[in-house]
Design a protein around this motif. Structure first.
Motif, short mmCIF file in Angstrom:
data_model
loop_
_atom_site.label_atom_id
_atom_site.label_comp_id
_atom_site.label_asym_id
_atom_site.label_seq_id
_atom_site.Cartn_x
_atom_site.Cartn_y
_atom_site.Cartn_z
N TYR A 88 1.07 -8.55 -2.69
CA TYR A 88 0.58 -7.41 -1.93
C TYR A 88 1.82 -6.70 -1.41
N LEU A 89 2.13 -5.57 -2.01
CA LEU A 89 3.42 -4.92 -1.78
C LEU A 89 3.24 -3.59 -1.09
N TYR A 90 4.00 -3.34 -0.03
CA TYR A 90 4.01 -2.03 0.60
C TYR A 90 5.31 -1.32 0.27
N LEU A 91 5.18 -0.08 -0.17
CA LEU A 91 6.36 0.74 -0.45
C LEU A 91 6.53 1.71 0.69
N VAL A 92 7.67 1.62 1.40
CA VAL A 92 7.89 2.50 2.53
C VAL A 92 8.88 3.57 2.12
N LEU A 93 8.47 4.82 2.21
CA LEU A 93 9.34 5.92 1.80
C LEU A 93 9.85 6.64 3.04
N ASP A 94 11.14 6.85 3.07
CA ASP A 94 11.73 7.55 4.19
C ASP A 94 11.67 9.05 3.91
N ALA A 142 5.30 6.32 11.47
CA ALA A 142 4.96 5.84 10.13
C ALA A 142 3.48 6.05 9.89
N GLN A 143 3.13 6.58 8.71
CA GLN A 143 1.72 6.74 8.41
C GLN A 143 1.44 6.18 7.01
N CYS A 144 0.22 5.69 6.87
CA CYS A 144 -0.21 5.13 5.58
C CYS A 144 -0.57 6.26 4.64
N LEU A 145 0.10 6.36 3.52
CA LEU A 145 -0.32 7.36 2.53
C LEU A 145 -1.53 6.85 1.76
N THR A 146 -1.46 5.56 1.34
CA THR A 146 -2.61 4.96 0.67
C THR A 146 -2.76 3.52 1.17
N ASP A 147 -3.99 3.03 1.12
CA ASP A 147 -4.23 1.63 1.46
C ASP A 147 -3.93 0.76 0.26
N LEU A 148 -3.94 -0.55 0.50
CA LEU A 148 -3.67 -1.49 -0.60
C LEU A 148 -4.73 -1.32 -1.68
N GLY A 149 -4.28 -1.08 -2.88
CA GLY A 149 -5.24 -0.89 -3.96
C GLY A 149 -4.59 -1.17 -5.29
N GLY A 150 -5.40 -1.32 -6.31
CA GLY A 150 -4.91 -1.72 -7.62
C GLY A 150 -4.92 -0.64 -8.67
N SER A 151 -5.16 0.61 -8.29
CA SER A 151 -5.23 1.64 -9.32
C SER A 151 -4.00 2.53 -9.24
N PRO A 152 -3.16 2.55 -10.26
CA PRO A 152 -1.91 3.32 -10.16
C PRO A 152 -2.13 4.82 -9.96
N GLU A 153 -3.19 5.37 -10.54
CA GLU A 153 -3.36 6.82 -10.48
C GLU A 153 -3.56 7.31 -9.05
N SER A 154 -4.35 6.56 -8.26
CA SER A 154 -4.62 7.04 -6.91
C SER A 154 -3.35 7.04 -6.08
N HIS A 155 -2.48 6.05 -6.28
CA HIS A 155 -1.23 6.03 -5.52
C HIS A 155 -0.33 7.17 -5.90
N LEU A 182 -0.59 -6.06 6.60
CA LEU A 182 -0.47 -7.26 5.77
C LEU A 182 -1.06 -8.49 6.43
N ASP A 183 -1.40 -8.40 7.72
CA ASP A 183 -2.04 -9.53 8.38
C ASP A 183 -3.43 -9.77 7.85
N GLN A 184 -4.01 -8.73 7.24
CA GLN A 184 -5.41 -8.82 6.86
C GLN A 184 -5.61 -9.38 5.47
N ILE A 185 -4.54 -9.66 4.73
CA ILE A 185 -4.76 -10.04 3.33
C ILE A 185 -4.97 -11.56 3.23
N PRO A 186 -5.59 -12.01 2.13
CA PRO A 186 -5.86 -13.44 1.97
C PRO A 186 -4.58 -14.28 1.96
N SER A 187 -4.73 -15.55 2.28
CA SER A 187 -3.54 -16.38 2.48
C SER A 187 -2.82 -16.73 1.19
N TYR A 188 -3.45 -16.57 0.02
CA TYR A 188 -2.76 -16.95 -1.22
C TYR A 188 -1.86 -15.83 -1.73
N GLY A 189 -1.93 -14.66 -1.12
CA GLY A 189 -1.13 -13.54 -1.62
C GLY A 189 0.28 -13.58 -1.06
N HIS A 190 1.22 -13.06 -1.81
CA HIS A 190 2.60 -12.94 -1.35
C HIS A 190 2.79 -11.57 -0.74
#
Lengths: 420, 284
Positions: A88-94, A142-155, A182-190
């Motif tokens: 579960y990866l967050y990309l932070v853009l300055d 800091a603001q969230c542009l997109t939430d955690l998701g698996g579809s490349p097009e929406s990001h 990231l506190d909300q994600i399941p415990s098996y995720g990195h």
């Protein structure tokens, strides 16, 4: 290279080839660009006898690739290191004022956006079960542009829609936001964060060291790619959390640094708890059937997949069923990650001048049949697989280790297979 | 070869890599619908017709044996007169060598040939063609396969499929045996190729010329067999049954049909923080 494209008027020498007198303020002619912009003299090198020759790009490229492979494999030389496959990866853009600097053309922000788009596609290609979220730092917030998701097009759509820079950059606010998400994600995720930082300072509301300790306790691996200069706070952050800190020298280097984060990093075992995740493997819906799809909420004709638990129709995989929440994947998605678990052994270099048994070397590369002798009948550099002992040319070596992940020699041998 | 102007490399020049299954256990069993000699004669006529379609077309033949794989024929080496003879001679040498590599293990049924090996070799060759500059034919792979799918090759074949997908090389499949091949169905579906199991293998030449002979550009204008019923369900590691819903180990992505306490592939205990256990050296 901060040449902004305008040529200063030349005093002194007068070129006989000049035809126009107006080139001072206009665009450069093509022949002039070779000198002013591309600096064609830099691609020449002196060899041992002092003669000029062009740089041998192929050998350089291969040497660079070999170095990288060696550093990666030396870490996992003796034992297989686990890799975090569900990330579960967050990309932070300055997007602060510093991102508008033009030392990378046309501006840092645009170059970063382009490389991030390529990274997102590569990331989902290599980690189909993982998810990405985008965060932007602007005006000290800091603001969230997109939430955690698996579809490349929406990001990518969200990324390209909002490219404006202003204000200060705040490292602490970004880390706080990411930590909360990231506190909300399941415990098996990195949990991972990659920060693309252009500013030379950070404007924080509190003690950023405390936030860093909080991230370290939550086992979030933070990496930073700097675009201007090395900052102590970024170095400290990466050291504490076990990430990578690097500073990009130019656009090509930035691309390499970002893409380095696409394959799964070695996982620290205590960071994620192993768990069995329930997943569904939907079958393709029958052609010619009209049904309402659960992702777009409109009637669709044919195609799509049926969730095995609640029988809702979804359009593409991998996804989460929006009705019952089951993760839906297909077996090729899982198979995309298998090469991280079973990597190809690095090949060994073969010295060009092999000793007396020169006849032992085959005349052509096993993979592509390219001749391993140059026109003068002298053997050129090649590599050999330690398991199947076949010889390969340098280009096949790079292709096998970076894209194919199979050794053709080992696959063509019956005994190296473990038949179930 | 004389230098070719870029105008001659139009859209419809193709490089066809043909992977021929030479598994002797398959061809001598009842599962083979026609004898190998008849099969070969139809394939050779097909190769000749490909080379007639366009002056710049190229054909490479790789043999997929039971114990090894090798390049058999390269049309870019010239030799228009002795084409069939050289191909047959090299094929015979290959089959003899392949048989010598036979270990004494007994193989169940018709066994499985080394498709992953020949696919990998074909992809390496195609990369070499891509490296040769911007003027090159459009490559594609045609698998003429009859043996069963070997489950030990699953990971390697999937790796080849994904690499072909990234390089945009379609993998066509022509399945001669009695059963459908799930691996080749997935290969053709993922890479955008054509999968065909001819219903009357005696007329193989007609199937080959109508379905597999067209180049990639002209395929847009033809109605080729569509993929139907590609099964993407996974099989569980414990019983090898295909399952709709299963449990995936988050560490090594092994698939199980029931809840377990420990993963049998990587040894991680579920639900507890693990120690640094290395993944075991097993292929699924």
């Amino acid at each position: 290279m901060s040449n902004n494209g305008k040529r200063k008027p030349m005093n002194g020498e007068d070129d006989d080839d000049e035809e126009d007198d107006e080139e001072n303020e206009r665009d450069l002619e093509a022949w002039e660009k070779a000198y002013a912009d591309e600096r064609s003299w830099e691609s020449l090198q002196e060899d041992e006898s002092g003669l000029l020759r062009p740089i041998d790009n192929q050998a350089l490229h291969h040497a660079q690739y070999r170095r990288r492979l060696r550093s990666l494999s030396s870490a996992s030389a003796t034992s297989r290191i686990q890799k975090g496959l569900i990330r579960y990866l967050y990309l932070v853009l300055d997007l602060s004022r510093a991102a508008g600097e033009m030392d990378l053309r046309p501006s840092r922000m645009v170059v970063v956006a382009k490389q991030v788009e390529a990274f997102i596609r590569e990331f989902f290609d290599q980690n189909p079960l993982s998810q990405i979220g985008l965060v932007a730092i602007k005006d000290g917030v800091a603001q969230c542009l997109t939430d955690l998701g698996g579809s490349p097009e929406s990001h990518i759509k969200a990324l390209m829609g909002k490219l404006g820079c202003s204000g200060e950059a705040s490292l602490q606010n970004a880390l706080e936001l990411v930590h909360e998400q990231l506190d909300q994600i399941p415990s098996y995720g990195h949990r991972e964060v990659i920060i693309l930082y252009s500013a030379l300072s950070t404007c924080d509301p509190g003690d950023v060291m405390e936030t860093i300790q909080k991230c370290k306790k939550s086992k979030i691996r933070c990496s930073v790619i700097g675009l201007s200069a090395e900052l102590y706070i970024c170095k400290y952050l990466c050291q504490e959390t076990g990430g990578l800190y690097s500073v990009a020298l130019d656009e090509a280097h930035l691309k390499d640094l970002i893409l380095e984060h696409a394959p799964p990093p070695p996982a620290i075992a205590e960071f994620a708890i192993a768990n069995l995740i329930k997943m569904g493997f939907p079958q393709r819906a029958a052609e010619g059937v009209i049904s309402i799809c659960s992702c777009h909420k409109e009637a669709k004709f044919g195609g799509g997949y049926i969730c095995p638990r609640c029988k809702a129709r979804v359009c593409e995989l991998p996804t989460e069923c929006s009705i019952c929440g089951l993760t839906l994947v297909s077996s090729p998605h899982l198979a995309r990650s298998y090469h991280h678990l079973f990597p190809v052994t690095p090949f060994d270099d073969v010295a060009p001048m092999l000793l007396p048994n020169q006849h032992r070397r085959p005349k052509s590369c096993f993979g592509c049949q390219q001749s391993l002798l140059n026109p003068g009948n002298m053997p050129i550099r090649c590599v050999t697989c330690p398991k199947c002992k076949q010889f390969f040319c340098l280009d096949c070596d790079i292709y096998i280790h970076e894209s194919l992940h199979n050794c053709p020699g080992c696959e063509s041998l019956k005994d190296s297979k473990s038949v179930d | 070869m004389t230098p070719v102007s870029s105008k001659q490399y139009a859209d419809d020049v193709s490089l066809l890599m043909v992977l021929i299954d030479t598994n002797p256990l398959f061809w001598s069993s009842t599962a083979a619908p026609l004898p190998f000699s008849k099969f070969l004669s139809q394939v050779l006529s097909f190769l000749n017709s490909i080379l007639l379609l366009n002056q710049l077309n190229q054909v490479m033949v790789i043999a997929t044996g039971l114990n090894s794989c090798d390049y058999i024929y390269d049309s870019s080496l010239g030799l228009t007169t002795q084409r069939v003879e050289t191909l047959l001679q090299k094929l015979e040498e290959f089959v003899i060598k392949d048989e010598e590599l036979n270990k004494d293990d007994s193989v169940d049924g018709i066994g499985s040939s080394l498709l992953s090996g020949s696919l990998s070799m074909a992809l390496c060759y195609i990369q070499r063609v891509f490296r040769s500059g911007s003027l090159h034919p459009q490559p594609r792979i045609l698998c003429m396969h009859g043996s069963q799918d070997g489950p030990g090759q699953y990971v390697a074949i999937m790796n080849s499929i994904f690499s072909a997908q990234r390089s945009m090389v379609p993998i066509d499949s022509c399945v001669i045996g009695s059963q459908h091949s799930a691996f080749l169905q997935q290969a053709s579906y993922i890479t955008g190729g054509v999968y065909l199991k001819p219903q009357q293998p005696d007329g193989l030449f007609q199937y080959l010329t109508t379905v597999f002979a067209t180049d990639l550009h002209s395929r847009n204008f033809l109605q080729l067999p569509k993929p139907v019923g590609v099964d993407f369900r996974a099989s569980c590691f414990c019983h090898k049954n295909t399952i709709d819903m299963g449990y995936i180990c988050s560490v090594c992505l092994s698939i199980f049909c029931k809840h377990h306490k420990k993963c049998s592939t990587c040894g991680s205990a579920f639900g507890q923080p693990q120690t640094n256990v290395s993944t075991s050296n097993q292929k699924s």
